[in-house]
Design an enzyme around this catalytic site. Structure first.
Site, PDB file in Angstrom:
ATOM      1  N   GLN A  22       0.827  -1.198   0.000  1.00  0.00           N
ATOM      2  CA  GLN A  22       0.000   0.000   0.000  1.00  0.00           C
ATOM      3  C   GLN A  22       0.864   1.251   0.000  1.00  0.00           C
ATOM      4  O   GLN A  22       0.356   2.352  -0.133  1.00  0.00           O
ATOM      5  CB  GLN A  22      -0.918  -0.003   1.220  1.00  0.00           C
ATOM      6  N   ASP A  25       5.937   4.931  -1.875  1.00  0.00           N
ATOM      7  CA  ASP A  25       7.259   5.543  -1.829  1.00  0.00           C
ATOM      8  C   ASP A  25       8.323   4.888  -2.705  1.00  0.00           C
ATOM      9  O   ASP A  25       9.421   5.414  -2.840  1.00  0.00           O
ATOM     10  CB  ASP A  25       7.758   5.608  -0.388  1.00  0.00           C
ATOM     11  N   HIS A  42      -1.718   1.519  -4.030  1.00  0.00           N
ATOM     12  CA  HIS A  42      -2.098   2.929  -3.936  1.00  0.00           C
ATOM     13  C   HIS A  42      -1.284   3.817  -4.867  1.00  0.00           C
ATOM     14  O   HIS A  42      -1.255   5.036  -4.694  1.00  0.00           O
ATOM     15  CB  HIS A  42      -1.990   3.408  -2.491  1.00  0.00           C
ATOM     16  N   CYS A  50      -2.101  11.582 -16.001  1.00  0.00           N
ATOM     17  CA  CYS A  50      -3.070  12.572 -16.471  1.00  0.00           C
ATOM     18  C   CYS A  50      -4.454  12.164 -15.975  1.00  0.00           C
ATOM     19  O   CYS A  50      -4.873  11.014 -16.141  1.00  0.00           O
ATOM     20  CB  CYS A  50      -3.058  12.647 -17.996  1.00  0.00           C
ATOM     21  N   CYS A  78      -2.759  15.052 -24.019  1.00  0.00           N
ATOM     22  CA  CYS A  78      -4.080  15.643 -24.250  1.00  0.00           C
ATOM     23  C   CYS A  78      -4.249  17.034 -23.655  1.00  0.00           C
ATOM     24  O   CYS A  78      -5.300  17.653 -23.821  1.00  0.00           O
ATOM     25  CB  CYS A  78      -5.165  14.716 -23.705  1.00  0.00           C
ATOM     26  N   ASN A 141       3.947  -7.187  12.840  1.00  0.00           N
ATOM     27  CA  ASN A 141       3.437  -5.834  13.060  1.00  0.00           C
ATOM     28  C   ASN A 141       3.549  -5.500  14.538  1.00  0.00           C
ATOM     29  O   ASN A 141       3.372  -6.372  15.387  1.00  0.00           O
ATOM     30  CB  ASN A 141       1.972  -5.730  12.607  1.00  0.00           C
ATOM     31  N   ILE A 159      10.383  -4.625  12.718  1.00  0.00           N
ATOM     32  CA  ILE A 159      10.440  -5.127  11.340  1.00  0.00           C
ATOM     33  C   ILE A 159      11.877  -5.170  10.825  1.00  0.00           C
ATOM     34  O   ILE A 159      12.271  -6.124  10.154  1.00  0.00           O
ATOM     35  CB  ILE A 159       9.553  -4.251  10.430  1.00  0.00           C
TER      36      ILE A 159
END
Length: 171
Positions: A22, A25, A42, A50, A78, A141, A159
């Site tokens: 997600q 970066d 994402h 565009c 365009c 997590n 992590i």
């Protein structure tokens, strides 16, 4: 960071096939994951898109146009409005990327979820899809998630320490 590099190491030895993220970066690619194996749900800040025709280009190309004096560079195809190739609030995810992620998760024998609260949908819905199709679920997590109860392994360790240990133990 060390976790991104470790995931790329796991890909190099064939233990990890795909990265579904997600994050916008590009750190998985910077860590060494082959770009064609990273599904960015994402989008990415490293490209522009565009809003009218969908043409995508490297962000650096658009920023160079701004540095050259174009205050709001239009789409070169365009003339439409450019924005970063990220998903904005209220915008739908790219259905092709989401479909590919669902295919990957449905077919994987092992799903390792790293650094996610698993609270953002539709991405979080990929976890039960993988488990329903027989995947072993590992969650790394620092906070509890809604899917801890269906995971075979839940690790509440940093992590940057745990993920590199996966790669080291795989040598």
């Amino acid at each position: 960071n060390a976790a991104h590099r470790a995931v790329a190491d796991l890909q190099r030895v064939g233990s990890v096939s795909w990265v579904v993220t997600q994050n916008i970066d590009g750190l998985h690619q910077a860590g060494g994951s082959p770009p064609d194996t990273v599904l960015e749900l994402h989008g990415t800040v490293h490209r522009t898109r565009c809003m009218h025709c969908g043409d995508q280009r490297p962000m650096d190309e658009t920023l160079e146009r701004v540095r050259a004096g174009e205050e709001e560079p239009p789409c070169l195809v365009c003339g439409g409005i450019l924005k970063s190739a990220t998903i904005s609030f209220g915008q739908s995810l790219d259905p092709d990327v989401l479909d590919k992620a669902a295919m990957v998760c449905a077919a994987t024998p092992l799903l390792i979820v790293i650094g996610s609260t698993l609270g953002v949908y539709p991405a979080a819905g990929l976890v039960p899809l993988a488990v329903r199709n027989g995947a072993t679920l590992v969650i790394v997590n620092d906070q509890p998630t809604d899917y801890d109860d269906i995971a075979q392994v839940v690790l509440r360790e940093p992590i940057g320490e745990v993920v590199p240990a996966f790669a080291t133990s795989n040598d």
